[in-house]
Design a protein around this motif. Structure first.
Motif, PDB file in Angstrom:
ATOM      1  N   LEU A   1       0.807  -1.220   0.000  1.00  0.00           N
ATOM      2  CA  LEU A   1       0.000   0.000   0.000  1.00  0.00           C
ATOM      3  C   LEU A   1       0.840   1.270   0.000  1.00  0.00           C
ATOM      4  O   LEU A   1       0.289   2.375  -0.057  1.00  0.00           O
ATOM      5  N   ASP A   2       2.160   1.136   0.068  1.00  0.00           N
ATOM      6  CA  ASP A   2       3.027   2.313   0.067  1.00  0.00           C
ATOM      7  C   ASP A   2       3.464   2.716  -1.340  1.00  0.00           C
ATOM      8  O   ASP A   2       4.302   3.602  -1.506  1.00  0.00           O
ATOM      9  N   ILE A   3       2.907   2.079  -2.342  1.00  0.00           N
ATOM     10  CA  ILE A   3       3.331   2.257  -3.725  1.00  0.00           C
ATOM     11  C   ILE A   3       2.260   3.007  -4.503  1.00  0.00           C
ATOM     12  O   ILE A   3       1.059   2.850  -4.251  1.00  0.00           O
ATOM     13  N   ALA A   4       2.707   3.839  -5.435  1.00  0.00           N
ATOM     14  CA  ALA A   4       1.781   4.568  -6.308  1.00  0.00           C
ATOM     15  C   ALA A   4       1.447   3.702  -7.521  1.00  0.00           C
ATOM     16  O   ALA A   4       2.343   3.155  -8.171  1.00  0.00           O
ATOM     17  N   TYR A   5       0.168   3.581  -7.821  1.00  0.00           N
ATOM     18  CA  TYR A   5      -0.300   2.747  -8.929  1.00  0.00           C
ATOM     19  C   TYR A   5      -1.039   3.604  -9.957  1.00  0.00           C
ATOM     20  O   TYR A   5      -1.483   4.718  -9.669  1.00  0.00           O
ATOM     21  N   ARG A   6      -1.182   3.035 -11.122  1.00  0.00           N
ATOM     22  CA  ARG A   6      -2.043   3.617 -12.139  1.00  0.00           C
ATOM     23  C   ARG A   6      -2.869   2.515 -12.776  1.00  0.00           C
ATOM     24  O   ARG A   6      -2.470   1.346 -12.800  1.00  0.00           O
ATOM     25  N   VAL A   7      -4.029   2.894 -13.272  1.00  0.00           N
ATOM     26  CA  VAL A   7      -4.878   1.957 -14.012  1.00  0.00           C
ATOM     27  C   VAL A   7      -4.421   1.969 -15.466  1.00  0.00           C
ATOM     28  O   VAL A   7      -4.367   3.033 -16.083  1.00  0.00           O
ATOM     29  N   PRO A   8      -4.054   0.832 -16.038  1.00  0.00           N
ATOM     30  CA  PRO A   8      -3.586   0.807 -17.428  1.00  0.00           C
ATOM     31  C   PRO A   8      -4.641   1.315 -18.406  1.00  0.00           C
ATOM     32  O   PRO A   8      -5.854   1.285 -18.125  1.00  0.00           O
ATOM     33  N   ASP A   9      -4.179   1.768 -19.556  1.00  0.00           N
ATOM     34  CA  ASP A   9      -5.096   2.306 -20.565  1.00  0.00           C
ATOM     35  C   ASP A   9      -6.027   1.234 -21.125  1.00  0.00           C
ATOM     36  O   ASP A   9      -7.056   1.565 -21.734  1.00  0.00           O
TER      37      ASP A   9
ATOM     38  N   LEU B   1     -10.074   3.647  -7.306  1.00  0.00           N
ATOM     39  CA  LEU B   1      -9.324   3.426  -8.545  1.00  0.00           C
ATOM     40  C   LEU B   1      -9.306   4.667  -9.426  1.00  0.00           C
ATOM     41  O   LEU B   1      -8.376   4.858 -10.213  1.00  0.00           O
ATOM     42  N   ALA B   2     -10.313   5.506  -9.298  1.00  0.00           N
ATOM     43  CA  ALA B   2     -10.313   6.752 -10.056  1.00  0.00           C
ATOM     44  C   ALA B   2      -9.132   7.632  -9.678  1.00  0.00           C
ATOM     45  O   ALA B   2      -8.643   8.434 -10.473  1.00  0.00           O
ATOM     46  N   GLY B   3      -8.660   7.459  -8.442  1.00  0.00           N
ATOM     47  CA  GLY B   3      -7.512   8.248  -7.995  1.00  0.00           C
ATOM     48  C   GLY B   3      -6.169   7.620  -8.330  1.00  0.00           C
ATOM     49  O   GLY B   3      -5.123   8.232  -8.061  1.00  0.00           O
ATOM     50  N   CYS B   4      -6.170   6.421  -8.885  1.00  0.00           N
ATOM     51  CA  CYS B   4      -4.905   5.722  -9.195  1.00  0.00           C
ATOM     52  C   CYS B   4      -4.336   6.243 -10.508  1.00  0.00           C
ATOM     53  O   CYS B   4      -4.479   5.601 -11.569  1.00  0.00           O
ATOM     54  N   ARG B   5      -3.699   7.405 -10.424  1.00  0.00           N
ATOM     55  CA  ARG B   5      -3.101   8.035 -11.608  1.00  0.00           C
ATOM     56  C   ARG B   5      -1.593   8.136 -11.499  1.00  0.00           C
ATOM     57  O   ARG B   5      -0.945   8.855 -12.261  1.00  0.00           O
ATOM     58  N   GLY B   6      -1.032   7.448 -10.502  1.00  0.00           N
ATOM     59  CA  GLY B   6       0.416   7.438 -10.367  1.00  0.00           C
ATOM     60  C   GLY B   6       0.997   8.561  -9.556  1.00  0.00           C
ATOM     61  O   GLY B   6       2.227   8.649  -9.409  1.00  0.00           O
TER      62      GLY B   6
ATOM     63  N   LEU C   1      -0.064   9.575  -6.186  1.00  0.00           N
ATOM     64  CA  LEU C   1      -0.046   9.343  -4.745  1.00  0.00           C
ATOM     65  C   LEU C   1       0.027   7.844  -4.450  1.00  0.00           C
ATOM     66  O   LEU C   1      -0.574   7.035  -5.170  1.00  0.00           O
ATOM     67  N   PRO C   2       0.725   7.484  -3.361  1.00  0.00           N
ATOM     68  CA  PRO C   2       0.726   6.070  -2.972  1.00  0.00           C
ATOM     69  C   PRO C   2      -0.671   5.641  -2.523  1.00  0.00           C
ATOM     70  O   PRO C   2      -1.497   6.472  -2.111  1.00  0.00           O
ATOM     71  N   MET C   3      -0.911   4.355  -2.574  1.00  0.00           N
ATOM     72  CA  MET C   3      -2.237   3.828  -2.259  1.00  0.00           C
ATOM     73  C   MET C   3      -2.671   4.197  -0.850  1.00  0.00           C
ATOM     74  O   MET C   3      -3.856   4.506  -0.622  1.00  0.00           O
ATOM     75  N   THR C   4      -1.761   4.204   0.109  1.00  0.00           N
ATOM     76  CA  THR C   4      -2.139   4.515   1.493  1.00  0.00           C
ATOM     77  C   THR C   4      -2.681   5.936   1.615  1.00  0.00           C
ATOM     78  O   THR C   4      -3.624   6.180   2.372  1.00  0.00           O
ATOM     79  N   ASP C   5      -2.117   6.885   0.838  1.00  0.00           N
ATOM     80  CA  ASP C   5      -2.628   8.263   0.866  1.00  0.00           C
ATOM     81  C   ASP C   5      -4.019   8.329   0.249  1.00  0.00           C
ATOM     82  O   ASP C   5      -4.902   9.051   0.742  1.00  0.00           O
ATOM     83  N   LEU C   6      -4.225   7.581  -0.835  1.00  0.00           N
ATOM     84  CA  LEU C   6      -5.550   7.575  -1.458  1.00  0.00           C
ATOM     85  C   LEU C   6      -6.590   7.004  -0.515  1.00  0.00           C
ATOM     86  O   LEU C   6      -7.737   7.470  -0.474  1.00  0.00           O
ATOM     87  N   LEU C   7      -6.217   6.012   0.263  1.00  0.00           N
ATOM     88  CA  LEU C   7      -7.148   5.425   1.224  1.00  0.00           C
ATOM     89  C   LEU C   7      -7.502   6.409   2.335  1.00  0.00           C
ATOM     90  O   LEU C   7      -8.651   6.452   2.801  1.00  0.00           O
ATOM     91  N   GLU C   8      -6.515   7.201   2.771  1.00  0.00           N
ATOM     92  CA  GLU C   8      -6.785   8.242   3.776  1.00  0.00           C
ATOM     93  C   GLU C   8      -7.788   9.255   3.237  1.00  0.00           C
ATOM     94  O   GLU C   8      -8.737   9.638   3.928  1.00  0.00           O
ATOM     95  N   LEU C   9      -7.589   9.696   1.998  1.00  0.00           N
ATOM     96  CA  LEU C   9      -8.505  10.671   1.396  1.00  0.00           C
ATOM     97  C   LEU C   9      -9.894  10.074   1.226  1.00  0.00           C
ATOM     98  O   LEU C   9     -10.912  10.750   1.458  1.00  0.00           O
ATOM     99  N   LEU C  10      -9.946   8.812   0.822  1.00  0.00           N
ATOM    100  CA  LEU C  10     -11.235   8.150   0.624  1.00  0.00           C
ATOM    101  C   LEU C  10     -11.978   8.018   1.949  1.00  0.00           C
ATOM    102  O   LEU C  10     -13.188   8.243   2.016  1.00  0.00           O
TER     103      LEU C  10
END
Length: 497
Positions: free
Chosen positions: A399-407, A449-454, A456-465
């Protein structure tokens, strides 16, 4: 069985190869001669358009009529087409056979190509073309099962490859594109003779060994193993060596899955076709999971499930037996009785990818992928193993890694009308390439997943969510771990560059 084993000498193969090359009897040459309409008709089992086109088409037309259409051809035309190969040698080898004043093919010898070029594959004639029933040691041509395994096998470079149960040799042909050394085995002496002819025609150096299962390669290891086994399930009998193992039920597939990893190098992979029983009161995934030895990553992909009656009828017709005949009814009755006695409700069929690993907790996944998809599964299998490795290495910081959803991934929504207008009842993440994986999501996951644009790390996105929806951050993190792992494993989330 066939009375005499075929013997293709090196000189005969060399001269036949020269004749084929001179005539342009290869995958491209045949397609160019026939044209799109006649070629498509031939693929549908309608030979007449191809026959008309190939008449008066010189040596290439002769080879098409002989080997692809199974027609009788005047001896003088065959002699001319064979060129450097004397007709007497072709007759003695059995490449052609006399039928009155004309000649017919004695073997199925046809071009088989990929994106890099063309080979020739030698097999026995189809029983309908030969005019006689198939013998127990019949060597099958390149069929749908063979081609599906080709597409499901990784093409990444490998030092050593074992083609277990080589048959006509087609898997080894494809392995020659990426392997330094190839070993091919078969229990059938006839299959090894025809495989040897296939390899000689194509100037390939392949080690050939005779024996059942892994006995010919005892105490050896390979970087990759590919196997199209005799996977037909039912009573323990052998009507045809190419499809029947003599083992009861799905024991042949179980034997392969249990034993194959021991013959892999560390990190080596195996790719095989397999069948498994769907037994009343038992989950098929539990069944195949029990086959696995320790220290093995495994991916089981179920591509089809047949009901017993359909399964029996299909394989009876494959053997040229009319299910309505007394013989067909007797065989079907015994087969269906066996299924009934063993509580068999269906027969699953699919692909298995295995990898030898030293991981303390190997990854085993069983998936039902019966929907249609076009992309080859081989590269996806290799990528799946890569992603399994990555997930293993990042189990603690996932969860400490920044992800993106592939095209190639899209979110589909299904809305239904309600009292207050349209409301979303289904949210489905869909990957358009590879095997077309799908995941149904809830509203929170879709927002994540809408926030997975590379950025922010996943843990930050979860905090915002959590803040935006009034959720407990720790509970979201706990729920997110298996979700993220699953999406990464399926290539629906990737690490941001």
């Amino acid at each position: 069985m066939n009375d005499a084993l075929p013997e293709f000498s090196a000189e005969t193969c060399a001269r036949l190869r020269d004749a084929f090359r001179s005539a342009r009897y290869d995958a491209d040459g045949v397609v160019e001669l026939l044209g799109p309409q006649a070629h498509a008709a031939l693929g549908r089992g309608e030979p007449e358009p191809a026959s008309r086109v190939s008449r008066d088409a010189g040596p290439l037309g002769v080879f098409v009529r002989l080997f692809l259409l199974g027609e009788s051809v005047p001896a003088d035309e065959v002699r001319s087409a064979l060129g450097p190969l004397p007709l007497d040698d072709a007759l003695a080898t059995g490449i052609v056979r006399e039928t009155g004043v004309e000649l017919r093919a004695g073997f199925d010898i046809r071009p088989h190509g990929d994106e890099h070029g063309s080979w020739w594959v030698v097999s026995d004639l189809d029983p309908e073309q030969a005019g006689v029933p198939a013998s127990p040691d019949h060597v099958l041509g390149v069929g749908h099962a063979s081609l599906s395994l080709v597409r499901a096998t990784s093409r990444r470079p490998a030092g050593s490859v074992l083609d277990l149960g080589t048959g006509n040799g087609v898997q080894a042909l494809h392995a020659s594109r990426y392997a330094d050394r190839i070993t091919a085995t078969d229990a059938s002496a006839r299959a090894l003779r025809l495989a040897a002819a296939t390899f000689a025609l194509n100037e390939l150096d392949v080690e050939l060994l005779q024996g059942e299962w892994f006995a010919p390669v005892a105490r050896r290891r390979f970087d990759r193993i590919v196997c199209n086994p005799p996977f037909v399930v039912g009573p323990p009998r052998v009507d045809y060596v190419y499809r029947d193992s003599g083992l009861a039920g799905d024991d042949a597939s179980a034997l392969l899955v249990r034993q194959l990893p021991a013959f892999l190098t560390d990190g080596g992979s195996g790719h095989l076709l397999a069948s498994w029983l769907h037994v009343r009161g038992e989950d098929w995934a539990d069944r195949v999971h029990r086959w696995l030895p320790a220290h093995t990553d495994a991916w089981f992909v179920q591509r089809d499930v047949a009901d017993p009656a359909l399964y029996v009828g299909t394989w009876l017709r494959d053997a040229g037996i009319d299910p309505r005949s007394p013989e067909g009814r007797a065989k079907a009755g015994a087969w269906l009785d066996w299924f009934g006695e063993n509580d068999v409700e269906g027969i699953g069929f699919g692909f298995v990818t295995l990898r030898r690993t030293d991981a303390a907790a190997p990854t085993v996944v069983c998936e039902d992928l019966r929907h249609a998809f076009d992309d080859p599964l081989g590269e996806e299998a290799a990528a799946w193993l890569d992603r399994v490795d990555w997930l293993r290495d990042h189990a603690h910081d996932l969860l400490d890694i920044a992800y993106r959803v592939p095209d190639t991934v899209a979110l589909e929504r299904i809305d239904a009308p309600g009292d207050e207008g349209w409301s979303t009842v289904v949210r489905r993440l869909h990957r358009s390439d590879g095997p077309g994986w799908q995941h149904e999501l809830d509203e929170l996951t879709a927002a994540l997943l809408a926030g997975c644009r590379g950025a922010l790390p996943m843990t930050d996105l979860l905090e915002l969510l959590a803040a935006a929806h009034g959720e407990d951050p720790e509970m979201l993190r706990t729920a997110a771990r298996p979700l993220v792992a699953d999406l990464v494993r399926h290539g629906m989330l990737e690490v941001a560059e």
